[in-house]
Write an enzyme that holds these catalytic residues in place. Structure first.
Site, PDB file in Angstrom:
ATOM      1  N   HIS A 318       0.824  -1.215   0.000  1.00  0.00           N
ATOM      2  CA  HIS A 318       0.000   0.000   0.000  1.00  0.00           C
ATOM      3  C   HIS A 318       0.857   1.263   0.000  1.00  0.00           C
ATOM      4  CE1 HIS A 318       0.685   1.109   4.258  1.00  0.00           C
ATOM      5  NE2 HIS A 318       0.517  -0.175   4.559  1.00  0.00           N
ATOM      6  N   CYS A 336       3.159  -4.673   6.670  1.00  0.00           N
ATOM      7  CA  CYS A 336       2.826  -4.463   5.251  1.00  0.00           C
ATOM      8  C   CYS A 336       4.066  -4.068   4.465  1.00  0.00           C
ATOM      9  CB  CYS A 336       1.760  -3.367   5.120  1.00  0.00           C
ATOM     10  SG  CYS A 336       0.145  -3.845   5.780  1.00  0.00           S
TER      11      CYS A 336
END
Length: 389
Positions: A318, A336
């Site tokens: 992301h 992440c």
């Protein structure tokens, strides 16, 4: 997820027509050929007027003399198949019928230059409980998926006779490859191939479920079918310790992207190594710390853009404008893969569900059942989850 039952009439000109079984001891309807001196008889079982025919039984047509020319079945529900025996003196159905349905069998036999037509109409049992497929994933019109994409099938109730139901499931790709089903739950079965799908093809799924005895007095309600389009072979490879990933399409390099992965202070904050599949994407996505409430140490709630998910434990690629300075050189995230806004948008735009993302360089291996990480299991182990092993 469109699921379609099929209705139809099948002509048996070598393989064609129906299926079912008569209950009790009823005998077939009989007719004789009207040719001079011929006593050829044609018998159809179930007999005309029979009710409560079991959907998982068999229709049989017999001729005592002349050859059967055609056998047809008209009725609602599934179109079924059948075939003639040696010498075309018999015909038997080769699949089940839809429960609670009326059918008419018409048989034609020829002897001595004369043709006689015999019919039999009957109804199938309407069971108290039926089994239906309520979801097939993927099956979104216009969507192209990656070469690692599994096929998920979910039923509306737990399946008692998994082997009987699994036998009805067929996967037919344009470019054949070996695959196997694995039951993840009593109401869910998943298909995975031994090697990745070949890109740029159509894969068809069909379940000949109508009339199948699924155990415990439950019969399949109707057939189901779906199609999925395999897109380009998009594979991302990344080294967590090296802080970058490379994206290829059909074997050609598209882009190398610097990232910042999990800081590794806890297992939770360690990005998993292994073969993952891209599962979904969203823009924006709100991320919260798992297992923590507001006010707890380590709690966070962050809205991120261009998020592509690759595990159930909360791992995404992301946009992270706040960590651009660390991307490519240090791991500072909560697990992440943080990338720049421009790289995040680019990756988001090309991402297909079922694309491969292979990560190395951490001491936390992704579990095979964490998201869609089914490729973590060797294929021989995967197919041990089939009811037909």
């Amino acid at each position: 997820m469109a699921i379609k039952g099929r209705t139809g009439v099948v002509l048996a000109g070598g393989t064609g027509a129906v299926a079912l079984l008569v209950t009790g001891c009823s005998i077939g309807g009989e007719g004789r050929l009207a040719s001079g001196g011929s006593d050829t008889a044609v018998t159809i079982t179930p007999a005309n007027g029979t009710a409560q025919v079991k959907p998982d039984g068999t229709i049989e047509v017999k001729s005592s003399g002349g050859k059967l020319q055609n056998v047809t079945v008209r009725g609602g529900g599934a179109a079924v198949t059948g075939k003639f025996g040696k010498g075309r003196k018999t015909w038997r159905s080769t699949r089940t019928l839809t429960p609670g349905t009326s059918y008419t069998v018409t048989a034609q036999a020829r002897d001595g230059g004369k043709t006689r037509t015999v019919t039999s109409s009957f109804t199938t049992l309407k069971p108290a409980q039926t089994l239906s497929i309520v979801d097939v994933t993927p099956n979104v019109e216009g969507e192209k998926v990656g070469v690692g994409m599994p096929i998920f099938v979910r039923f509306d109730r737990p399946v008692t006779d998994k082997a009987a139901v699994e036998r009805t499931l067929r996967v037919t790709p344009d470019k054949p490859v070996e695959g196997a089903w694995r039951w993840l739950a009593p109401d869910q079965v998943v298909y995975r191939t031994k090697t990745y799908w070949q890109p740029h093809q159509t894969v068809r799924f069909h379940a000949a479920l109508a009339g199948v005895n699924a155990g415990g007095g439950v019969y399949g309600a109707k057939d189901a079918q779906a199609t999925m389009a395999i897109g380009a072979e998009q594979i991302t490879t990344g080294n967590i310790a090296g802080h970058q990933m490379t994206v290829t399409r059909d074997g050609k390099k598209l882009r190398t992207i610097p990232f910042s992965a999990g800081n590794g202070r806890t297992r939770e904050f360690t990005t998993t190594s292994g073969v993952h599949l891209l599962m979904e994407k969203g823009n924006p996505v709100t991320m919260t710390s798992p297992g923590r409430q507001e006010g707890d140490p380590g709690y966070y709630k962050t809205v991120v853009n261009y998020a592509v998910r690759f595990s159930s434990s909360g791992e995404y690629v992301h946009s992270a404008p706040w960590s651009v300075g660390s991307q490519g050189s240090a791991n500072v995230s909560h697990g992440c893969l943080n990338v720049s806004p421009s790289n995040a948008k680019w990756y988001y735009d090309i991402a297909q569900r079922g694309d491969i993302i292979k990560l190395t360089g951490s001491d936390r291996e992704v579990e095979w059942d964490n998201g869609w990480s089914f490729w973590q299991l060797p294929f021989d182990e995967w197919r041990q989850g089939s009811a037909l092993r």
